[in-house]
Scaffold this active site. Structure first.
Site, PDB file in Angstrom:
ATOM      1  N   GLU A 172       0.672  -1.262  -0.040  1.00  0.00           N
ATOM      2  CA  GLU A 172      -0.009   0.057  -0.001  1.00  0.00           C
ATOM      3  C   GLU A 172       1.119   1.249  -0.021  1.00  0.00           C
ATOM      4  OE1 GLU A 172       0.696   1.603   3.032  1.00  0.00           O
ATOM      5  OE2 GLU A 172       1.651  -0.040   3.489  1.00  0.00           O
ATOM      6  N   GLU A 321       4.582  -0.487   1.527  1.00  0.00           N
ATOM      7  CA  GLU A 321       4.768  -0.526   0.016  1.00  0.00           C
ATOM      8  C   GLU A 321       4.796  -1.981  -0.258  1.00  0.00           C
ATOM      9  OE1 GLU A 321       8.649   1.031  -1.088  1.00  0.00           O
ATOM     10  OE2 GLU A 321       8.236   2.735  -0.468  1.00  0.00           O
TER      11      GLU A 321
END
Length: 356
Positions: A172, A321
């Site tokens: 994310e 991430e």
């Protein structure tokens, strides 16, 4: 209801004994490969086979912005979200270089970035809105927006699995999403915001205190708006009141992965909150989850214990991430390699403990 389409069955137990026998009869003492044995057993159950395959993985990173950033809950400004998305696409981010290292394809999904992004082969444009609403002042999103965010995750997973992907990894990006995740965690677990709020991208003690205060005020606002205490909220109410687009897209992706009997790798704190939310929708979803690591975010340890999770790594990461998920991939590969190709006592002509 938004979530009626999900009906997730636990993995079949038909091969449980055969899988355990195969693992136990490799040329090693019982349990000597530790977590790799657990992973091999889990993957065999999920895939329904004694010969597991994780050779076609894919990393999907969902990105969105959050209106609550206006309350000063993040060290970085909101402009960083689209800047980092472009960094992903151009190969410069941590998740990008680790995916390249391991030859894992990366897809970035714009679910709600507060900017217009240029077309790119690695970018999926599924924008619900230019960020969620500031949930300290009003509901984070409408029912329609919630449905679109969930569908973004479902569609990305369907595309991947239809293309032959057999292991999904999720990440994310979104400035402010640790605040949103902490708020969702407090609502889902019934814990004080002081327990769920952490440093995020580097807040000091006063910043963390500010974040906890915003979360507490937001939950009070939402209780007044709904006329219900947090403990009585269903998944839809919780998402509409205090959710984030990329977190809900993650939840939709996890639910669809499980529904299609495909293992997925959970990254750090934010992805774990997405799973916690998905579990409220369909409890069996967790059986398909592989936990990559325990992050540096203080609430992650508490959350992993609540989920009864045993993560593969503990590297003091707090990047997000999907970075922890991709770092765990070589060990997931090793779990498959040992189950598939390591000799058994019989095939190697080695005496096992029963014959000593």
């Amino acid at each position: 209801m938004v979530f009626e389409c999900f009906s997730i069955q636990a993995p079949s137990a038909a091969l449980d004994d055969a899988l355990q026998h195969k693992i136990d009869n490799k040329t090693k003492p019982l349990g000597a490969l530790g977590t790799l044995e657990t992973l091999a057993y889990q993957l065999g159950r999920i895939q329904g086979t004694l010969h597991i395959d994780v050779s076609k993985p894919k990393m999907i990173v969902f990105a969105a912005d959050h209106g609550v950033v206006a309350q000063g809950v993040s060290l970085f400004p909101q402009e960083v979200t689209p800047q980092m998305v472009m960094n992903f696409l151009h190969g410069g981010a941590a998740v990008s270089v680790f995916c390249a290292q391991h030859n894992v394809p990366l897809q970035v999904v714009d679910v709600g970035v507060n900017a217009t992004l240029e077309d790119h082969p690695l970018l999926s444009k599924r924008k619900v809105a230019l960020g969620s609403n500031d949930f300290s002042q009003e509901p984070a999103m409408t029912t329609q927006a919630l449905s679109q965010a969930i569908q973004a995750g479902v569609s990305e997973v369907d595309t991947a699995i239809n293309d032959g992907v057999n292991l999904l990894m999720f990440g994310e990006m979104g400035i402010g999403n640790t605040c949103v995740s902490s708020c969702m965690m407090s609502a889902l677990m019934g814990i004080d915001p002081l327990e769920s709020a952490g440093r995020g991208t580097g807040l000091d003690a006063s910043g963390v205190s500010r974040k906890a205060q915003v979360i507490a005020a937001s939950l009070q606002r939402a209780e007044a708006h709904t006329g219900q205490p947090v403990a009585q909220w269903n998944a839809q109410t919780l998402a509409e009141q205090v959710g984030g687009f990329e977190i809900l897209a993650l939840a939709g992706a996890m639910l669809q992965s499980a529904q299609r009997k495909t293992a997925f790798v959970v990254d750090g704190f934010i992805c774990s909150v997405a799973l916690l939310f998905a579990q409220k929708v369909a409890p069996n979803v967790s059986e398909y989850a592989i936990f990559a690591h325990q992050s540096n975010e203080k609430a992650h340890k508490l959350l992993l214990a609540h989920l009864n999770a045993d993560p593969i790594l503990s590297l003091d990461l707090r990047l997000g991430e999907g970075s922890g998920a991709i770092l765990s991939y070589p060990l997931i590969q090793s779990a498959a390699v040992f189950l598939n190709t390591m000799a058994s006592f019989e095939s190697a002509g080695v005496s096992d403990g029963d014959n000593i």
